[in-house]
Each structure stands twice: as structure tokens, then as C-alpha cells.
Motif scaffolding. Structure first.
Motif, PDB file in Angstrom:
ATOM      1  N   ASN A  39      39.128 -18.558 132.951  1.00 35.88           N
ATOM      2  CA  ASN A  39      39.791 -19.837 132.641  1.00 35.88           C
ATOM      3  C   ASN A  39      38.801 -20.999 132.580  1.00 35.88           C
ATOM      4  N   LEU A  40      37.604 -20.749 132.104  1.00 38.20           N
ATOM      5  CA  LEU A  40      36.598 -21.803 132.040  1.00 38.20           C
ATOM      6  C   LEU A  40      36.923 -22.849 130.983  1.00 38.20           C
ATOM      7  N   ASP A  41      37.802 -22.503 130.044  1.00 42.01           N
ATOM      8  CA  ASP A  41      38.210 -23.484 129.034  1.00 42.01           C
ATOM      9  C   ASP A  41      39.012 -24.624 129.661  1.00 42.01           C
ATOM     10  N   GLU A  42      39.498 -24.427 130.888  1.00 48.47           N
ATOM     11  CA  GLU A  42      40.255 -25.461 131.591  1.00 48.47           C
ATOM     12  C   GLU A  42      39.461 -26.069 132.746  1.00 48.47           C
ATOM     13  N   CYS A  43      38.245 -25.635 132.938  1.00 52.70           N
ATOM     14  CA  CYS A  43      37.405 -26.096 134.048  1.00 52.70           C
ATOM     15  C   CYS A  43      36.847 -27.490 133.738  1.00 52.70           C
ATOM     16  N   LYS A  44      36.896 -28.372 134.705  1.00 56.05           N
ATOM     17  CA  LYS A  44      36.408 -29.751 134.528  1.00 56.05           C
ATOM     18  C   LYS A  44      34.933 -29.898 134.896  1.00 56.05           C
ATOM     19  N   ASN A  45      34.332 -28.856 135.470  1.00 57.77           N
ATOM     20  CA  ASN A  45      32.927 -28.901 135.868  1.00 57.77           C
ATOM     21  C   ASN A  45      32.024 -28.798 134.640  1.00 57.77           C
ATOM     22  N   GLN A  46      30.775 -29.201 134.802  1.00 58.74           N
ATOM     23  CA  GLN A  46      29.800 -29.040 133.730  1.00 58.74           C
ATOM     24  C   GLN A  46      29.557 -27.552 133.513  1.00 58.74           C
ATOM     25  N   ILE A  47      29.650 -27.122 132.255  1.00 58.95           N
ATOM     26  CA  ILE A  47      29.416 -25.724 131.900  1.00 58.95           C
ATOM     27  C   ILE A  47      28.392 -25.687 130.777  1.00 58.95           C
ATOM     28  N   THR A  48      27.390 -24.846 130.958  1.00 57.57           N
ATOM     29  CA  THR A  48      26.396 -24.623 129.918  1.00 57.57           C
ATOM     30  C   THR A  48      26.450 -23.148 129.575  1.00 57.57           C
ATOM     31  N   PHE A  49      26.515 -22.834 128.276  1.00 59.37           N
ATOM     32  CA  PHE A  49      26.437 -21.427 127.904  1.00 59.37           C
ATOM     33  C   PHE A  49      25.555 -21.260 126.687  1.00 59.37           C
ATOM     34  N   GLY A  50      24.978 -20.092 126.608  1.00 58.12           N
ATOM     35  CA  GLY A  50      24.153 -19.739 125.463  1.00 58.12           C
ATOM     36  C   GLY A  50      24.473 -18.321 125.064  1.00 58.12           C
ATOM     37  N   THR A  51      24.296 -18.033 123.797  1.00 58.17           N
ATOM     38  CA  THR A  51      24.571 -16.680 123.321  1.00 58.17           C
ATOM     39  C   THR A  51      23.489 -16.249 122.339  1.00 58.17           C
ATOM     40  N   ASN A  52      23.404 -14.956 122.126  1.00 62.15           N
ATOM     41  CA  ASN A  52      22.389 -14.351 121.264  1.00 62.15           C
ATOM     42  C   ASN A  52      20.975 -14.668 121.741  1.00 62.15           C
ATOM     43  N   LEU A  53      20.807 -14.709 123.063  1.00 61.61           N
ATOM     44  CA  LEU A  53      19.504 -14.931 123.673  1.00 61.61           C
ATOM     45  C   LEU A  53      18.801 -13.585 123.813  1.00 61.61           C
ATOM     46  N   GLU A  54      17.483 -13.592 123.736  1.00 64.71           N
ATOM     47  CA  GLU A  54      16.716 -12.352 123.853  1.00 64.71           C
ATOM     48  C   GLU A  54      16.911 -11.729 125.234  1.00 64.71           C
ATOM     49  N   SER A  55      17.054 -10.396 125.262  1.00 65.05           N
ATOM     50  CA  SER A  55      17.203  -9.678 126.524  1.00 65.05           C
ATOM     51  C   SER A  55      16.571  -8.307 126.392  1.00 65.05           C
ATOM     52  N   LYS A  56      15.707  -7.970 127.331  1.00 63.67           N
ATOM     53  CA  LYS A  56      15.096  -6.639 127.327  1.00 63.67           C
ATOM     54  C   LYS A  56      16.142  -5.573 127.626  1.00 63.67           C
ATOM     55  N   LEU A  57      17.113  -5.917 128.472  1.00 65.21           N
ATOM     56  CA  LEU A  57      18.147  -4.961 128.876  1.00 65.21           C
ATOM     57  C   LEU A  57      19.185  -4.732 127.776  1.00 65.21           C
ATOM     58  N   LEU A  58      19.651  -5.808 127.145  1.00 72.07           N
ATOM     59  CA  LEU A  58      20.767  -5.714 126.194  1.00 72.07           C
ATOM     60  C   LEU A  58      20.380  -5.919 124.733  1.00 72.07           C
ATOM     61  N   GLY A  59      19.163  -6.356 124.470  1.00 70.93           N
ATOM     62  CA  GLY A  59      18.797  -6.751 123.111  1.00 70.93           C
ATOM     63  C   GLY A  59      19.146  -8.219 122.917  1.00 70.93           C
ATOM     64  N   LYS A  60      20.429  -8.519 122.943  1.00 73.09           N
ATOM     65  CA  LYS A  60      20.931  -9.895 122.888  1.00 73.09           C
ATOM     66  C   LYS A  60      21.887 -10.077 124.050  1.00 73.09           C
ATOM     67  N   LYS A  61      21.862 -11.255 124.657  1.00 71.36           N
ATOM     68  CA  LYS A  61      22.739 -11.512 125.794  1.00 71.36           C
ATOM     69  C   LYS A  61      23.301 -12.923 125.723  1.00 71.36           C
ATOM     70  N   ALA A  62      24.261 -13.160 126.604  1.00 69.62           N
ATOM     71  CA  ALA A  62      24.814 -14.500 126.781  1.00 69.62           C
ATOM     72  C   ALA A  62      24.664 -14.874 128.246  1.00 69.62           C
ATOM     73  N   ILE A  63      24.717 -16.172 128.509  1.00 70.94           N
ATOM     74  CA  ILE A  63      24.608 -16.689 129.868  1.00 70.94           C
ATOM     75  C   ILE A  63      25.586 -17.858 130.012  1.00 70.94           C
ATOM     76  N   ILE A  64      26.158 -17.996 131.198  1.00 70.89           N
ATOM     77  CA  ILE A  64      27.055 -19.110 131.497  1.00 70.89           C
ATOM     78  C   ILE A  64      26.609 -19.719 132.822  1.00 70.89           C
ATOM     79  N   LYS A  65      26.463 -21.035 132.836  1.00 72.02           N
ATOM     80  CA  LYS A  65      26.135 -21.757 134.074  1.00 72.02           C
ATOM     81  C   LYS A  65      27.271 -22.730 134.354  1.00 72.02           C
ATOM     82  N   VAL A  66      27.839 -22.637 135.553  1.00 70.73           N
ATOM     83  CA  VAL A  66      28.947 -23.512 135.937  1.00 70.73           C
ATOM     84  C   VAL A  66      28.503 -24.305 137.163  1.00 70.73           C
ATOM     85  N   ALA A  67      28.384 -25.612 136.995  1.00 65.58           N
ATOM     86  CA  ALA A  67      27.930 -26.471 138.083  1.00 65.58           C
ATOM     87  C   ALA A  67      29.037 -26.664 139.119  1.00 65.58           C
ATOM     88  N   ASP A  68      28.635 -26.655 140.379  1.00 63.66           N
ATOM     89  CA  ASP A  68      29.530 -26.980 141.501  1.00 63.66           C
ATOM     90  C   ASP A  68      30.789 -26.130 141.568  1.00 63.66           C
TER      91      ASP A  68
END
Length: 158
Positions: free
Chosen positions: A35-64
């Protein structure tokens, strides 16, 4: 020939949760599940990032924000290889391992078109049955039909 080095710079968070090693094609499912689409906290996400494990990966950072274990374990439905890091004062203070929950409620649609959950306002409920290959079955509490994890549909929160 000039040797240029590209670095990805995503700002660090002081306190919060980092979800890493999410398959790129599962990023928005993880956002829906938590339910991060309803979260009021700062959210940073990235997708299609380089990853040795997956080839391409995504990441989500949720502050506080820190997630309960049951919220974290729901991520395993779509991103079983995800890693969770708890951040305090810009440092990783804990790494959490996710696992597929034994029971799942209200997250996944039953694959049986005749199931009561597809016709009445009844929250879906499944028991997970693990297989040897890392995949799992979802066994419906109401109609007793099984849905393979490959074929599950995540319910909208709206």
C-alpha cells in the motif's frame, strides 16, 4: 577512446526501510502489496538497475517507516529474493530475510471463477503449499482449488 564511468546515485535515507533486489517487473506489485501508493512518507524507487544477481533489479526506499514482519513476508509472493535493510542514522542496523507466509488474506485473487470470493464481498484466504522448486501453490480456503504462484493475480487495493 575516453573511459567514462557511470555511477548510480540514489540519495541515502536517514531512517527507514530499503527493499532491494526486487525483480524489475515486480516493482509495482510490491508497491501495491505494501500500500505504498497511499503512504505519506518520502519514497524513492528505481527500476531496471544493474544487478549481478538478477540482471536487472528494482529498489524501494521508504523514509521513516518500518514494516511489520507479516508485511515484509507478503513481498515473498512476488519477489522471494528481495532483501530488506533497516536504516537508522544512515546505517544498516538490521537485515531481514523474507519468507512466503503460511496464510494469505486479501492480497491474491482466487483463480477459480466460481469461487465465492469472486462474486461476494468475501476476503480471499489461502494456505500456501511449498514445492521443491521454490514455487508454491495457493490453496483456497473457500473453494479448495489450487492456484500456482506463477498464475496468481494480485488484487487491487481500491
Amino acid at each position: 577512446m575516453e573511459n567514462t564511468r557511470k555511477e548510480l546515485k540514489v540519495s541515502a535515507i536517514e531512517n527507514g526501510t530499503v527493499l532491494d533486489h526486487i525483480p524489475s517487473n515486480q516493482l509495482f506489485k510490491v508497491i501495491r502489496i505494501l500500500n505504498l501508493d497511499e503512504c505519506k512518507n518520502q519514497i524513492t524507487f528505481g527500476t531496471n538497475l544493474e544487478s549481478k544477481l538478477l540482471g536487472k533489479k528494482a529498489i524501494i526506499k521508504v523514509a521513516d517507516r518500518y514494516f511489520a514482519d507479516d508485511e515484509i513476508n507478503r513481498i515473498a509472493l512476488v519477489a522471494p529474493q528481495a532483501k530488506i535493510n533497516i536504516i537508522k542514522n544512515f546505517e544498516v542496523v538490521q537485515k531481514k530475510i523474507i519468507s512466503v507466509p503460511r496464510e494469505i488474506e486479501g492480497i491474491v485473487k482466487c483463480g477459480n471463477p466460481k469461487c465465492i470470493t469472486n462474486h461476494q464481498p468475501v476476503k480471499t484466504r489461502f494456505t500456501t503449499v511449498m514445492s521443491d522448486n521454490g514455487k508454491f501453490l495457493l490453496h483456497c480456503h473457500y473453494c479448495e482449488k489450487d492456484t500456482m504462484s506463477d498464475n496468481m493475480t494480485i488484487l487491487s487495493n481500491k
